[in-house]
Design a protein around this motif. Structure first.
Motif, PDB file in Angstrom:
ATOM      1  N   LYS A   1       0.455  -1.369  -0.414  1.00 10.12           N
ATOM      2  CA  LYS A   1      -0.045  -0.296   0.274  1.00 10.12           C
ATOM      3  C   LYS A   1       1.124   1.303   0.176  1.00 10.12           C
ATOM      4  CE  LYS A   1      -4.519  -1.927   2.218  1.00 10.12           C
ATOM      5  NZ  LYS A   1      -4.372  -3.054   1.914  1.00 10.12           N
ATOM      6  N   PRO A   2       1.939   1.267   0.864  1.00 10.74           N
ATOM      7  CA  PRO A   2       2.790   2.670   0.745  1.00 10.74           C
ATOM      8  C   PRO A   2       2.950   2.723  -0.475  1.00 10.74           C
ATOM      9  CG  PRO A   2       3.594   1.714   2.726  1.00 10.74           C
ATOM     10  CD  PRO A   2       2.445   0.505   2.171  1.00 10.74           C
ATOM     11  N   VAL A   3       3.603   1.300  -1.158  1.00 14.06           N
ATOM     12  CA  VAL A   3       4.378   2.082  -2.495  1.00 14.06           C
ATOM     13  C   VAL A   3       2.923   2.805  -3.361  1.00 14.06           C
ATOM     14  CG1 VAL A   3       4.983   0.608  -5.278  1.00 14.06           C
ATOM     15  CG2 VAL A   3       5.500   0.328  -1.830  1.00 14.06           C
ATOM     16  N   VAL A   4       1.821   2.449  -3.899  1.00  8.22           N
ATOM     17  CA  VAL A   4       0.880   2.570  -4.703  1.00  8.22           C
ATOM     18  C   VAL A   4       0.468   4.114  -3.984  1.00  8.22           C
ATOM     19  CG1 VAL A   4      -1.619   1.876  -5.169  1.00  8.22           C
ATOM     20  CG2 VAL A   4      -0.940   0.491  -4.858  1.00  8.22           C
ATOM     21  N   ALA A   5       0.557   4.702  -2.770  1.00  2.77           N
ATOM     22  CA  ALA A   5       0.494   5.890  -2.164  1.00  2.77           C
ATOM     23  C   ALA A   5       1.568   6.963  -3.221  1.00  2.77           C
ATOM     24  CB  ALA A   5       0.417   5.871  -0.523  1.00  2.77           C
ATOM     25  N   ALA A   6       2.900   6.452  -2.387  1.00  2.00           N
ATOM     26  CA  ALA A   6       3.674   6.897  -3.300  1.00  2.00           C
ATOM     27  C   ALA A   6       3.337   7.431  -5.177  1.00  2.00           C
ATOM     28  CB  ALA A   6       4.922   6.317  -3.561  1.00  2.00           C
ATOM     29  N   ALA A   7       2.724   6.601  -5.601  1.00  2.00           N
ATOM     30  CA  ALA A   7       2.172   6.910  -6.844  1.00  2.00           C
ATOM     31  C   ALA A   7       1.595   7.796  -6.684  1.00  2.00           C
ATOM     32  CB  ALA A   7       1.826   4.987  -7.792  1.00  2.00           C
ATOM     33  N   VAL A   8       1.032   7.309  -5.901  1.00  2.00           N
ATOM     34  CA  VAL A   8      -0.922   8.773  -6.269  1.00  2.00           C
ATOM     35  C   VAL A   8       0.470  10.133  -5.404  1.00  2.00           C
ATOM     36  CG1 VAL A   8      -2.402   9.793  -4.850  1.00  2.00           C
ATOM     37  CG2 VAL A   8      -2.453   7.593  -5.369  1.00  2.00           C
TER      38      VAL A   8
ATOM     39  N   GLU B   1       8.124   4.087 -12.439  1.00  2.00           N
ATOM     40  CA  GLU B   1       8.334   4.880 -11.674  1.00  2.00           C
ATOM     41  C   GLU B   1       8.445   4.891 -10.497  1.00  2.00           C
ATOM     42  OE1 GLU B   1       8.151   7.868 -13.419  1.00  2.00           O
ATOM     43  OE2 GLU B   1       7.131   6.938 -14.875  1.00  2.00           O
ATOM     44  N   ILE B   2       8.468   3.527  -9.667  1.00  2.69           N
ATOM     45  CA  ILE B   2       9.478   3.463  -8.174  1.00  2.69           C
ATOM     46  C   ILE B   2      10.677   2.161  -8.272  1.00  2.69           C
ATOM     47  CG2 ILE B   2       8.369   2.856  -5.932  1.00  2.69           C
ATOM     48  CD1 ILE B   2       6.128   4.383  -6.613  1.00  2.69           C
ATOM     49  N   PHE B   3       9.899   1.261  -9.074  1.00  3.22           N
ATOM     50  CA  PHE B   3      11.164   0.530  -8.318  1.00  3.22           C
ATOM     51  C   PHE B   3      12.311   0.484  -9.524  1.00  3.22           C
ATOM     52  CE2 PHE B   3       7.213  -2.541  -7.504  1.00  3.22           C
ATOM     53  CZ  PHE B   3       7.098  -1.929  -6.044  1.00  3.22           C
ATOM     54  N   GLU B   4      12.087   0.572  -9.936  1.00  4.23           N
ATOM     55  CA  GLU B   4      13.370   1.246 -11.273  1.00  4.23           C
ATOM     56  C   GLU B   4      14.202   1.657 -10.438  1.00  4.23           C
ATOM     57  OE1 GLU B   4      12.167   0.579 -15.189  1.00  4.23           O
ATOM     58  OE2 GLU B   4      12.014  -1.748 -15.491  1.00  4.23           O
ATOM     59  N   PRO B   5      14.042   3.505 -10.697  1.00  2.00           N
ATOM     60  CA  PRO B   5      14.465   4.262 -10.203  1.00  2.00           C
ATOM     61  C   PRO B   5      15.511   3.819  -8.996  1.00  2.00           C
ATOM     62  CG  PRO B   5      12.430   5.391 -11.009  1.00  2.00           C
ATOM     63  CD  PRO B   5      12.570   3.187 -10.895  1.00  2.00           C
ATOM     64  N   LEU B   6      14.653   2.777  -7.783  1.00  6.64           N
ATOM     65  CA  LEU B   6      15.026   3.193  -6.752  1.00  6.64           C
ATOM     66  C   LEU B   6      16.162   1.479  -6.767  1.00  6.64           C
ATOM     67  CD1 LEU B   6      11.867   3.975  -4.770  1.00  6.64           C
ATOM     68  CD2 LEU B   6      14.143   5.016  -5.069  1.00  6.64           C
ATOM     69  N   GLY B   7      16.051   1.156  -7.712  1.00  2.00           N
ATOM     70  CA  GLY B   7      17.074  -0.182  -7.909  1.00  2.00           C
ATOM     71  C   GLY B   7      16.449  -1.472  -7.423  1.00  2.00           C
ATOM     72  N   MET B   8      15.951  -1.449  -7.383  1.00  3.79           N
ATOM     73  CA  MET B   8      14.493  -2.881  -7.053  1.00  3.79           C
ATOM     74  C   MET B   8      13.725  -3.694  -8.417  1.00  3.79           C
ATOM     75  SD  MET B   8      11.893  -0.340  -4.316  1.00  3.79           S
ATOM     76  CE  MET B   8      11.062  -1.517  -3.393  1.00  3.79           C
ATOM     77  N   SER B   9      15.271  -3.998  -8.019  1.00  4.81           N
ATOM     78  CA  SER B   9      14.784  -4.455  -9.860  1.00  4.81           C
ATOM     79  C   SER B   9      14.078  -5.977  -9.601  1.00  4.81           C
ATOM     80  CB  SER B   9      16.106  -4.812 -10.995  1.00  4.81           C
ATOM     81  OG  SER B   9      17.113  -5.420  -9.944  1.00  4.81           O
ATOM     82  N   ASP B  10      14.154  -6.636  -8.509  1.00  2.00           N
ATOM     83  CA  ASP B  10      13.169  -7.214  -8.427  1.00  2.00           C
ATOM     84  C   ASP B  10      11.671  -7.315  -7.503  1.00  2.00           C
ATOM     85  OD1 ASP B  10      15.755  -8.940  -9.519  1.00  2.00           O
ATOM     86  OD2 ASP B  10      16.520  -9.231  -7.775  1.00  2.00           O
ATOM     87  N   CYS B  11      11.510  -6.405  -7.585  1.00  2.00           N
ATOM     88  CA  CYS B  11      10.069  -5.636  -7.030  1.00  2.00           C
ATOM     89  C   CYS B  11       9.133  -5.882  -7.761  1.00  2.00           C
ATOM     90  CB  CYS B  11      10.429  -5.330  -6.557  1.00  2.00           C
ATOM     91  SG  CYS B  11      11.216  -5.453  -4.997  1.00  2.00           S
TER      92      CYS B  11
ATOM     93  N   LEU C   1      13.041  -4.126  -0.610  1.00  2.00           N
ATOM     94  CA  LEU C   1      11.763  -3.279   0.318  1.00  2.00           C
ATOM     95  C   LEU C   1      12.216  -2.154   0.562  1.00  2.00           C
ATOM     96  CD1 LEU C   1       9.050  -2.563  -0.004  1.00  2.00           C
ATOM     97  CD2 LEU C   1       9.034  -4.038   1.822  1.00  2.00           C
ATOM     98  N   SER C   2      13.387  -2.083   1.723  1.00  2.00           N
ATOM     99  CA  SER C   2      14.210  -1.435   2.854  1.00  2.00           C
ATOM    100  C   SER C   2      14.746  -0.561   1.539  1.00  2.00           C
ATOM    101  CB  SER C   2      15.359  -2.168   3.093  1.00  2.00           C
ATOM    102  OG  SER C   2      16.233  -2.583   2.632  1.00  2.00           O
ATOM    103  N   ARG C   3      15.291  -0.600   0.057  1.00  2.00           N
ATOM    104  CA  ARG C   3      15.370   1.003  -0.125  1.00  2.00           C
ATOM    105  C   ARG C   3      14.421   1.436   0.062  1.00  2.00           C
ATOM    106  NH1 ARG C   3      20.199   0.194  -2.596  1.00  2.00           N
ATOM    107  NH2 ARG C   3      19.770   1.831  -4.251  1.00  2.00           N
ATOM    108  N   PHE C   4      13.098   1.465  -0.853  1.00  2.00           N
ATOM    109  CA  PHE C   4      11.486   1.881  -0.565  1.00  2.00           C
ATOM    110  C   PHE C   4      11.641   3.059   0.676  1.00  2.00           C
ATOM    111  CE2 PHE C   4       7.002   2.825   0.641  1.00  2.00           C
ATOM    112  CZ  PHE C   4       6.855   3.814  -0.736  1.00  2.00           C
ATOM    113  N   PHE C   5      11.791   2.236   1.550  1.00  2.00           N
ATOM    114  CA  PHE C   5      11.410   2.910   2.772  1.00  2.00           C
ATOM    115  C   PHE C   5      12.565   3.613   3.597  1.00  2.00           C
ATOM    116  CE2 PHE C   5       8.177  -0.008   3.309  1.00  2.00           C
ATOM    117  CZ  PHE C   5       6.901   0.685   4.535  1.00  2.00           C
ATOM    118  N   GLN C   6      13.775   3.494   2.979  1.00  2.00           N
ATOM    119  CA  GLN C   6      14.993   4.550   3.073  1.00  2.00           C
ATOM    120  C   GLN C   6      15.151   5.397   2.394  1.00  2.00           C
ATOM    121  OE1 GLN C   6      18.204   3.600   5.296  1.00  2.00           O
ATOM    122  NE2 GLN C   6      18.279   5.854   4.846  1.00  2.00           N
ATOM    123  N   MET C   7      14.537   5.884   0.928  1.00  2.00           N
ATOM    124  CA  MET C   7      14.279   6.857   0.130  1.00  2.00           C
ATOM    125  C   MET C   7      13.296   6.913   0.461  1.00  2.00           C
ATOM    126  SD  MET C   7      10.981   7.922  -1.918  1.00  2.00           S
ATOM    127  CE  MET C   7      10.022   5.977  -2.127  1.00  2.00           C
TER     128      MET C   7
END
Length: 373
Positions: free
Chosen positions: A67-74, A180-190, A245-251
């Motif tokens: 859910k926080p990932v979708v919120a970031a997209a919004v 827009e989120i996973f690839e820019p953050l280096g979350m290539s396996d998400c 996933l920790s990279r998203f929260f670090q962002m």
């Protein structure tokens, strides 16, 4: 890169997870702990699927940590001038105004105050279009003035948020989040959804979620099936390694930027992590819980941790934010201590047993963090 940095195995965390495994509550787990932007503790233990060892690179289900990932997209779409928090949902999905729902806003969806908790059996083989139509036609809960009552929405509002992103951007939410989120953050396996070619490429790296807590441990119905892995569930279908996933929260902790790549503005992160919903009883969880935009905020001031669901453990500061995943996981970031923690267990034993086992695991995490200082 994260995977090449030497890290400690969090010992107390491991001991607590091993107890959970011995009790038959989870076949395995991943843990990732960051401090100051660097991974300082990591653990992969048990089995990812029958006969396959868990590794730090196993892709595990995030459940509602999606859910926080979708919120970031919004929030990205708000930054681009296509949306506003106070926009009525019907401004972007006109058919949603049916059954008296015209006053429900995007803000209400993000703070779980819209009164749309009924699941409507949304994930029983229906197409995306059928799901959106069903949500739009259904009434909100009775005696629920939008924004005046709170109750965690498992799925319906998150389909709406995904559809809003699709209508203003043109991409389905899984493709949007990937690009827009996973690839820019280096979350290539998400991923939020994987096609058959991607599934085949990962093979046994795809971990399963198990039903546990009884005498028989077995994968959840459909867990890891091609159909499940391809299905988009904006509030629950995220999947990937805990490390990524920790990279998203670090962002989020770093104000919207990670390693020179900006995903969100600092203002968007401030809005997401601010107390947008304060002191309200959550009608789903039965506790007072504060909320940001798609994020649970530390609400330990209202309730002892022994009964507070999906809390962040005894060492978390008041400003800590994060999200849990159904009966299985927790991810959070503590701005005061510059710490990110992701814990994913691949066994779902029911809410009471999950809370009971997560309490010592979180205590172990904070003991390990103190020892790493």
């Amino acid at each position: 890169m994260d995977m090449h940095q030497p890290v400690e195995v969090p010992k107390q965390t491991r001991a607590a997870i091993e107890q959970s495994m011995q009790a038959g509550l989870t076949p395995g787990a991943q843990v990732c702990i960051r401090r100051g932007g660097r991974i300082v503790g990591e653990l992969a233990i048990g089995e990812a699927r029958p006969g396959v060892a868990m590794t730090a690179d196993t892709l595990l289900p995030w459940m509602s940590m999606t859910k926080p990932v979708v919120a970031a997209a919004v929030m990205q779409q708000i930054e681009r001038g296509r949306l506003g928090l106070e926009d009525p949902v019907a401004q972007h999905i006109p058919e949603f105004s049916a059954a008296g729902k015209g006053d429900i806003t995007i803000l209400h969806l993000l703070t779980h105050t819209a009164g749309l908790r009924k699941s409507l059996h949304l994930e029983s083989g229906k197409t995306w279009e059928q799901i959106i139509q069903e949500i739009c036609q259904a009434p909100a809960e009775a005696d629920w003035p939008a924004g005046r009552k709170a109750g965690y929405h498992v799925s319906s509002s998150w389909y709406l948020l995904g559809e809003i992103v699709r209508r203003v951007d043109g991409r389905m939410i899984d493709a949007y989040v990937r690009q827009e989120i996973f690839e820019p953050l280096g979350m290539s396996d998400c991923w939020l959804a994987m096609d058959v070619q991607q599934q085949a490429a990962y093979g046994d790296r795809i971990g399963l979620m198990y039903k546990t807590g009884t005498s028989r441990i077995e994968p959840n119905a459909g867990s890891g099936s091609p159909q499940e892995l391809a299905r988009i569930r904006p509030g629950a279908s995220g999947r990937g390694p805990a490390r990524q996933l920790s990279r998203f929260f670090q962002m989020l902790l770093d104000g919207g930027e990670l390693e020179g790549r900006r995903v969100l503005s600092a203002e968007s992160v401030q809005a997401m992590t601010a107390r947008q919903r304060v002191g309200m009883v959550d009608q789903t969880f039965g506790h007072v819980m504060d909320w940001g935009l798609g994020l649970i905020l530390n609400s330990a001031e209202y309730r002892d941790l022994a009964t507070l669901p999906y809390n962040f453990g005894p060492g978390a500061s008041r400003d800590t934010f994060g999200h849990g995943g159904a009966q299985s996981s927790i991810a959070f970031a503590d701005p005061q201590q510059n710490i990110v923690v992701v814990i994913i267990l691949n066994g779902q034993p029911g809410e009471p047993k999950h809370h009971q086992r997560m309490t010592p695991i979180l205590a172990g995490v904070w003991e390990d963090i103190a020892a790493m200082a």
